[in-house]
Write a protein that holds these residues in place. Structure first.
Motif, PDB file in Angstrom:
ATOM      1  N   CYS A 217      -0.317  20.878  11.692  1.00 55.69           N
ATOM      2  CA  CYS A 217       0.445  19.880  10.936  1.00 55.69           C
ATOM      3  C   CYS A 217       1.926  19.895  11.310  1.00 55.69           C
ATOM      4  CB  CYS A 217       0.273  20.121   9.431  1.00 55.69           C
ATOM      5  SG  CYS A 217      -1.407  19.850   8.845  1.00 55.69           S
ATOM      6  N   GLU A 251       6.480  19.774   9.074  1.00 54.96           N
ATOM      7  CA  GLU A 251       5.201  20.328   8.617  1.00 54.96           C
ATOM      8  C   GLU A 251       4.776  19.695   7.293  1.00 54.96           C
ATOM      9  OE1 GLU A 251       4.349  24.737   9.210  1.00 54.96           O
ATOM     10  OE2 GLU A 251       6.540  24.717   9.070  1.00 54.96           O
ATOM     11  N   ILE A 255       1.344  17.601   6.573  1.00 59.66           N
ATOM     12  CA  ILE A 255       0.380  18.098   5.587  1.00 59.66           C
ATOM     13  C   ILE A 255       0.040  17.008   4.575  1.00 59.66           C
ATOM     14  CG2 ILE A 255       0.141  19.699   3.633  1.00 59.66           C
ATOM     15  CD1 ILE A 255       1.826  21.684   5.373  1.00 59.66           C
ATOM     16  N   THR A 256       1.053  16.288   4.148  1.00 60.98           N
ATOM     17  CA  THR A 256       0.852  15.225   3.165  1.00 60.98           C
ATOM     18  C   THR A 256      -0.021  14.110   3.737  1.00 60.98           C
ATOM     19  OG1 THR A 256       3.012  15.725   2.220  1.00 60.98           O
ATOM     20  CG2 THR A 256       2.045  13.600   1.644  1.00 60.98           C
ATOM     21  N   SER A 259      -3.631  15.335   4.201  1.00 60.50           N
ATOM     22  CA  SER A 259      -4.320  15.494   2.922  1.00 60.50           C
ATOM     23  C   SER A 259      -4.771  14.149   2.361  1.00 60.50           C
ATOM     24  CB  SER A 259      -3.401  16.206   1.922  1.00 60.50           C
ATOM     25  OG  SER A 259      -3.039  17.484   2.405  1.00 60.50           O
ATOM     26  N   LEU A 272      -5.478  24.115   6.767  1.00 64.40           N
ATOM     27  CA  LEU A 272      -4.111  23.860   7.197  1.00 64.40           C
ATOM     28  C   LEU A 272      -3.624  25.076   7.967  1.00 64.40           C
ATOM     29  CD1 LEU A 272      -2.836  22.315   3.837  1.00 64.40           C
ATOM     30  CD2 LEU A 272      -3.654  21.094   5.884  1.00 64.40           C
ATOM     31  N   LEU A 275       0.837  27.813   8.748  1.00 62.08           N
ATOM     32  CA  LEU A 275       1.974  27.355   7.953  1.00 62.08           C
ATOM     33  C   LEU A 275       3.124  28.349   8.123  1.00 62.08           C
ATOM     34  CD1 LEU A 275       0.020  26.309   4.737  1.00 62.08           C
ATOM     35  CD2 LEU A 275       0.561  24.925   6.757  1.00 62.08           C
ATOM     36  N   ALA A 280       6.408  24.098   3.897  1.00 62.67           N
ATOM     37  CA  ALA A 280       5.016  23.853   4.264  1.00 62.67           C
ATOM     38  C   ALA A 280       4.071  24.340   3.166  1.00 62.67           C
ATOM     39  CB  ALA A 280       4.690  24.535   5.591  1.00 62.67           C
ATOM     40  N   ALA A 284       1.596  22.057   0.852  1.00 60.30           N
ATOM     41  CA  ALA A 284       0.169  22.363   0.790  1.00 60.30           C
ATOM     42  C   ALA A 284      -0.303  22.512  -0.653  1.00 60.30           C
ATOM     43  CB  ALA A 284      -0.127  23.628   1.581  1.00 60.30           C
ATOM     44  N   PHE A 296      -8.967  22.950   0.183  1.00 57.31           N
ATOM     45  CA  PHE A 296      -7.977  23.308   1.183  1.00 57.31           C
ATOM     46  C   PHE A 296      -7.966  24.815   1.409  1.00 57.31           C
ATOM     47  CE2 PHE A 296      -6.075  19.379  -0.607  1.00 57.31           C
ATOM     48  CZ  PHE A 296      -5.845  18.652   0.562  1.00 57.31           C
ATOM     49  N   ARG A 298      -5.466  27.700   3.532  1.00 60.32           N
ATOM     50  CA  ARG A 298      -4.122  27.790   4.098  1.00 60.32           C
ATOM     51  C   ARG A 298      -4.006  29.054   4.956  1.00 60.32           C
ATOM     52  NH1 ARG A 298      -4.354  25.470  -0.815  1.00 60.32           N
ATOM     53  NH2 ARG A 298      -4.703  27.527  -1.732  1.00 60.32           N
TER      54      ARG A 298
END
Length: 492
Positions: A217, A251, A255-256, A259, A272, A275, A280, A284, A296, A298
């Motif tokens: 991302c 980042e 990510i947005t 998602s 994701l 990060l 970030a 998330a 999700f 991470r």
């Protein structure tokens, strides 16, 4: 006839999520954990090993590596899998794609991936698997077959490749990615990749929990603009300049976007990757709250946990996304401690000196250097060393590099040391102080951004399915790593 092939005793067993290590012994038969218990020290076995009171972790599942990105795949598989064993890693999951680097060609995965498997077969010192990146529309069509015939249930999108190359600005996407004329690697393609993966999850409902999409991302437009600004201003140099050229909000924005696309397409399993910053992590967690129906996960790398752009040893620390400032390192450790971070990886991408750095007067130019570095050999030792210093329980640290990635990626026989699991074991001396030196690594990379760092725990022995591949810090035996067609294994 002996009862067991191996009994490893006088160890403190560290299980994922456990409160404290337990003094016990492990019995192994046919490559699996056959029994656990202190009384096994006296059991009948073909081989008995005294663990010397060391910590015994499940073999590490390093879920993010890149064998063959900068070197011939077969050669890289040998040297970098030896580095894995040196670091207690017994399973390496590698990201692979068509296009420049790796095999340096395009085409279908139906012809590409069998060559990958053939090239690596018999050369790896640890078990291994692959994640694949659908780079063009034909690859999306291949997803069901990759899952059912090749055992690849995990896929990847590189969000910044839309108008950015691996190392910097790129104006010729088709040439870099080797995709057909007229196709674009962009947000629309990412959406269609998601729809293809979700369709596969519906087609194979029994595997749906282990079919996922991982995303790198970063936002190409933000990075391109900031790179031009940083270079024009000329105020920053080195890794700090590179971090500023790919800022943390790049980042967060990516990510947005990712998602929301997952929400739009109904794809529930999103990873994701790597990060690097508080921004970030914040993005998330905001997305997890906004879309609670998306599972999700991470990921953070050991590089971003051990180094910042001022402490890394030279431009060898250039990586995507970049090393950040110390405040971001602390934010990542907060996520490790409180459960925000789901697993830790190395993102190992061996890049030798001759390829890493620019030539002549460009050698000190961070923008001319290649991106990525190795580090799997420091993953467990580094995590335990710094994690203990910060008060993170051993059971939590174990989960981050064993059970959590194994469960997500369909390694049902990995990531734990309960009866029925593969007898993958990493012995760690918790009182061994040592200084990281690239010259001591089994990797073919001649430098490391961790050069000179003192660690306070060291992997001394590694067992792959009950066979020792590292003894007293030295590689032993012959390569016996096997391809893990996922999901693999039956536990219990």
């Amino acid at each position: 006839m002996t009862a067991y092939d191996l009994v490893l005793h006088n160890i403190d067993l560290v299980l994922p999520g456990a409160d404290e290590p337990v003094r016990t012994a492990i019995a192994v038969r046919d490559g699996k954990v056959a029994a656990l218990g202190p009384e096994l020290a006296a059991a009948d076995a073909a081989q008995v090993v005294d663990g010397g009171g060391k910590l015994a972790f499940p073999g590490v599942v390093d879920a993010h590596q890149h064998w063959g990105i900068y070197h011939e795949l077969g050669v890289d598989s040998e040297s970098e899998s030896r580095a894995c064993a040196q670091g207690g890693v017994t399973t390496a999951l590698n990201y692979m794609r068509t296009g420049q680097y790796y095999l340096n060609r395009g085409g279908s995965y139906g012809t590409f991936f069998p060559e990958v498997l053939e090239t690596v077969s018999g050369r790896a010192w640890v078990d291994y698997g692959f994640h694949l990146a659908p780079m063009m529309s034909e690859h999306i069509d291949e997803i069901p077959n990759l899952i059912s015939e090749h055992g690849v249930p995990s896929f990847k999108v590189f969000m910044f490749y839309g108008s950015h190359g691996l190392h910097g600005k790129s104006s010729d996407q088709s040439d870099f990615l080797m995709i057909p004329e007229g196709e674009r690697y962009d947000y629309a393609h990412f959406e269609f990749v998601m729809r293809g993966i979700q369709a596969a999850r519906e087609r194979f409902p029994e595997l749906a929990a282990e079919i996922s999409l991982s995303l790198h991302c970063e936002t190409a437009e933000i990075m391109t603009a900031y790179t031009e600004r940083v270079e024009k201003e000329g105020k920053l140099t080195g890794l700090e300049a590179y971090s500023a050229s790919r800022p943390p909000h790049s980042e967060g924005l990516a990510i947005t976007i990712a998602s929301y696309l997952a929400h739009e397409t109904g794809l529930a399993n999103i990873n994701l990757l790597h990060l690097t910053s508080r921004k970030a992590l914040d993005a998330a967690m905001r997305m997890a709250e906004a879309f609670p129906h998306i599972d999700f996960r991470r990921e953070v790398t050991i590089g971003h946990l051990l180094a910042d752009f001022t402490t890394a040893s030279g431009l060898g620390g250039k990586v995507n996304p970049p090393l950040r400032e110390r405040a971001d390192v602390d934010a990542l450790w907060e996520g490790v401690a409180d459960g925000t971070v789901d697993w830790v990886v190395s993102d190992h991408a061996c890049c030798k000196d001759e390829r890493k750095f620019g030539e002549g007067d460009q050698r000190d130019d961070v923008f001319a250097a290649k991106s990525g570095f190795g580090g799997t050999e420091y993953l467990l030792a580094g995590l335990v060393s710094e994690g203990r210093r910060r008060g993170v329980p051993l059971g939590r640290l174990a989960d981050l590099v064993t059970a959590a990635p194994a469960r997500r990626y369909g390694l049902r026989n990995k990531g734990n040391l309960e009866v029925g699991f593969d007898a993958d074991i990493a012995l760690v001396d918790p009182d061994h102080r040592w200084v990281v030196r690239a010259a001591d690594s089994e990797s073919s990379q001649e430098y490391t951004p961790f050069e000179g760092q003192e660690l306070t725990a060291k992997v001394t022995d590694t067992f792959l399915r009950g066979t020792r591949v590292l003894q007293d810090g030295k590689i032993v035996g012959e390569p016996s790593g096997q391809y893990q067609s996922r999901p693999v294994g039956v536990t219990g």
